[in-house]
Structure formats: structure tokens, C-alpha cells
Design a protein around this motif. Structure first.
Motif, PDB file in Angstrom:
ATOM      1  N   LYS A   1      -5.495 -82.228  81.788  1.00  0.00           N
ATOM      2  CA  LYS A   1      -5.749 -83.656  81.600  1.00  0.00           C
ATOM      3  C   LYS A   1      -4.715 -84.305  80.702  1.00  0.00           C
ATOM      4  O   LYS A   1      -4.102 -85.313  81.060  1.00  0.00           O
ATOM      5  N   ALA A   2      -4.521 -83.764  79.512  1.00  0.00           N
ATOM      6  CA  ALA A   2      -3.635 -84.414  78.546  1.00  0.00           C
ATOM      7  C   ALA A   2      -2.192 -84.442  79.027  1.00  0.00           C
ATOM      8  O   ALA A   2      -1.499 -85.453  78.888  1.00  0.00           O
ATOM      9  N   ALA A   3      -1.711 -83.344  79.606  1.00  0.00           N
ATOM     10  CA  ALA A   3      -0.298 -83.228  79.964  1.00  0.00           C
ATOM     11  C   ALA A   3       0.034 -83.810  81.328  1.00  0.00           C
ATOM     12  O   ALA A   3       1.185 -84.171  81.584  1.00  0.00           O
ATOM     13  N   VAL A   4      -0.958 -83.934  82.215  1.00  0.00           N
ATOM     14  CA  VAL A   4      -0.663 -84.349  83.601  1.00  0.00           C
ATOM     15  C   VAL A   4      -1.550 -85.505  84.053  1.00  0.00           C
ATOM     16  O   VAL A   4      -1.091 -86.631  84.232  1.00  0.00           O
ATOM     17  N   LEU A   5      -2.834 -85.241  84.239  1.00  0.00           N
ATOM     18  CA  LEU A   5      -3.709 -86.213  84.894  1.00  0.00           C
ATOM     19  C   LEU A   5      -3.848 -87.505  84.093  1.00  0.00           C
ATOM     20  O   LEU A   5      -3.851 -88.600  84.675  1.00  0.00           O
ATOM     21  N   ASN A   6      -3.978 -87.409  82.774  1.00  0.00           N
ATOM     22  CA  ASN A   6      -4.157 -88.611  81.968  1.00  0.00           C
ATOM     23  C   ASN A   6      -2.885 -89.438  81.839  1.00  0.00           C
ATOM     24  O   ASN A   6      -2.920 -90.546  81.296  1.00  0.00           O
ATOM     25  N   ARG A   7      -1.782 -88.932  82.348  1.00  0.00           N
ATOM     26  CA  ARG A   7      -0.526 -89.687  82.335  1.00  0.00           C
ATOM     27  C   ARG A   7      -0.324 -90.472  83.630  1.00  0.00           C
ATOM     28  O   ARG A   7       0.722 -91.065  83.837  1.00  0.00           O
ATOM     29  N   GLY A   8      -1.334 -90.449  84.502  1.00  0.00           N
ATOM     30  CA  GLY A   8      -1.221 -91.151  85.765  1.00  0.00           C
ATOM     31  C   GLY A   8      -0.573 -90.331  86.859  1.00  0.00           C
ATOM     32  O   GLY A   8      -0.305 -90.842  87.951  1.00  0.00           O
ATOM     33  N   TYR A   9      -0.319 -89.040  86.584  1.00  0.00           N
ATOM     34  CA  TYR A   9       0.299 -88.160  87.567  1.00  0.00           C
ATOM     35  C   TYR A   9      -0.772 -87.552  88.474  1.00  0.00           C
ATOM     36  O   TYR A   9      -1.957 -87.518  88.137  1.00  0.00           O
ATOM     37  N   VAL A  10      -0.319 -87.043  89.597  1.00  0.00           N
ATOM     38  CA  VAL A  10      -1.133 -86.179  90.447  1.00  0.00           C
ATOM     39  C   VAL A  10      -0.768 -84.747  90.086  1.00  0.00           C
ATOM     40  O   VAL A  10       0.412 -84.411  89.953  1.00  0.00           O
ATOM     41  N   GLY A  11      -1.783 -83.898  89.889  1.00  0.00           N
ATOM     42  CA  GLY A  11      -1.533 -82.528  89.466  1.00  0.00           C
ATOM     43  C   GLY A  11      -1.538 -81.551  90.623  1.00  0.00           C
ATOM     44  O   GLY A  11      -2.345 -81.661  91.548  1.00  0.00           O
ATOM     45  N   HIS A  12      -0.616 -80.589  90.575  1.00  0.00           N
ATOM     46  CA  HIS A  12      -0.522 -79.532  91.592  1.00  0.00           C
ATOM     47  C   HIS A  12      -1.167 -78.262  91.051  1.00  0.00           C
ATOM     48  O   HIS A  12      -0.794 -77.778  89.974  1.00  0.00           O
TER      49      HIS A  12
END
Length: 266
Positions: free
Chosen positions: A141-152
Motif C-alpha cells: 500500500k505505502a510504496a505502490v497502491l497509495n501512490r496511485g499506481y497499479v501493483g503487479h
């Protein structure tokens, strides 16, 4: 002689202290108003500010990736390419006898090696719902999803590879790239751009609701262990998009599956 009249002076006494019940009610009302203001600010922060911040950061990341792909510069790990030019290579190939029939089509692009965790390395585009978002390795969440990114999902296939490319994204707050994922329909296209190629997937099946623990939806051959009638049974090149549902909750998961239709080299 006219007699002067005195104006009476009224002296008000001190107001008595409020009784304990009234003081308690007044204090409770003040606390309720304060809590209401704080909650309102939290709602504004979650529903507006986090979206504004994350969407701006995601757009900047997409721009950086596209500029990098358009002008990659010298590739690390070796000297610049000094081989023959394209025309010279074609003439040399034409003069060289070949064994067996000539190839009529170039080989399909190979999927890239897994990138470092939390690094954005691809761009997801879903035309039907207007999504353009960077894809990063990992689903933290903190490093990827909460930045507006889609996570792989790290253990799933890479874009264009055999197996299942599994992605996750927020549906509400923090950029909410998958806000309208429920509007996708079979036949819609989804593209994944990387430094090597553009991979186009076609939506084939949709699982409207399943439990968060239904992990088989991101298996190499994706299927639902909770709803056995949903999924696939044969190997292939799949894409899985997952998000929370209903909106503003994390009670269930919405799953969209696609299959690879084409791969176009850059």
C-alpha cells in the motif's frame, strides 16, 4: 421649584452556575462539534486530497516512463551498438543462402525480466474507463497502491509472458485507478506498455464478487476456488485485474480476466 425625579438603578445579581447536567450537555455538544469537524476534514483528505496527490504523481510517472522509452540512451551493461545499418544488413542477408524456408513473421516479443520491487516499469491503459496508470512491481500500500499506481503481483507473469499477469489497484481514494472497473465488458481491450513492447489483452470473463481469500483468481491458470464456474481451465497468456467491491469497502473482490491478443514491438 420643580422637584427632580431620581432614576432608579437596577443592579442585577450574578448569574448562578449551571447545574451539573447542563454543564455536561454543553461540554458534550462542544465535543460533538469538534469531532464532526475533525471527521469532515478526514473525509475531505481521504476522498479529495489523496486522489489529487496520487493522480498527479501517477501522471508524472507515466510521463517519465514514456520519455525514457522514447529516448532510452545507451543501454547499460555494454558498449553502444556498432553493427551494420538496417539496409546493409538486409543486403547481406539477401546474399547469404538460408537453410530451410524463410521466416514470414518476426518472433513475438519476449517478456522482460522482473524489475526491482516497488519500481514503476509499465503503463496500463483501459480506454473504456479512461485509465492510464503506471504499473509497479509489488502490491504494497505505502510504496505502490497509495501512490496511485497499479501493483503487479510479484509471483505472477510479466506483461506478454505465458501464464497470468495479475494486477491490483485501489477502487476508492489514493488515485482510485480501478474506480470504474465494474464497467468493463467482454470484448473491451486493455493494453500494457513496457520498454520492449505493447501488449494488448481482450476482456473475456468477469467475476463480480468473491472473497478476499480467493487466491486462485491470480493463479497461472486463473479460476475461482469459491465460484467454480468462473475462470479458465487451459494454459494461456492471461491478464487479471483485481480491486475491492462494493465501493468504499474492502469486503469482497471484483475480478476481470483478459487474454493476450497481440504483442507489438517498440
Amino acid at each position: 421649584m420643580r422637584r427632580r425625579e431620581r432614576i432608579p438603578v437596577v443592579v442585577q445579581g450574578r448569574r448562578g452556575r449551571r447545574p451539573p447536567v447542563a454543564r455536561a450537555l454543553w461540554t458534550g455538544a462542544e465535543l460533538a462539534v469538534t469531532c464532526g469537524v475533525v471527521l469532515l476534514l478526514l473525509v475531505v483528505h481521504q476522498l479529495w486530497w489523496t486522489n489529487r496527490q496520487a493522480q498527479g504523481a501517477a501522471r508524472d510517472q507515466v510521463d517519465r516512463l514514456e520519455r525514457q522509452w522514447d529516448d532510452p540512451g545507451p543501454r547499460p551493461g555494454g558498449p553502444p551498438h556498432t553493427g551494420p545499418k538496417e539496409g546493409e544488413r538486409q543486403r547481406a542477408d539477401a546474399a547469404t543462402p538460408r537453410a530451410g524456408p524463410p521466416r514470414t513473421a518476426p518472433p513475438a516479443p519476449r517478456a522482460a525480466a522482473p524489475p526491482p520491487r516497488d519500481l514503476a516499469y509499465a503503463v496500463l491503459r483501459i480506454p473504456r474507463i479512461g485509465v492510464t496508470a503506471p504499473v509497479a512491481q509489488g502490491v504494497g500500500k505505502a510504496a505502490v497502491l497509495n501512490r496511485g499506481y497499479v501493483g503487479h503481483y510479484p509471483r505472477s507473469a510479466q506483461p506478454g509472458g505465458a501464464g497470468n499477469v495479475a494486477l491490483a489497484g485501489h477502487r476508492n481514494t489514493h488515485g482510485e485507478p480501478f474506480r470504474r472497473l465494474d464497467r468493463l465488458r467482454p470484448g473491451d481491450t486493455v493494453t500494457l506498455d513496457t520498454a520492449e513492447a505493447r501488449y494488448t489483452y481482450v476482456v473475456r470473463r468477469i467475476l463480480p464478487r468473491t472473497t478476499p481469500g480467493d487466491g486462485t483468481v491470480i493463479d497461472r491458470i486463473p479460476h475461482s476456488g469459491v465460484h467454480p464456474s468462473y475462470g479458465f481451465t487451459a494454459p494461456g497468456a492471461y491478464l487479471t485485474l483485481t480491486t475491492c467491491t462494493p465501493e468504499y469497502t474492502s469486503t469482497y473482490r471484483l475480478v476481470v480476466w483478459g487474454v493476450l491478443r497481440s504483442a507489438q514491438r517498440r
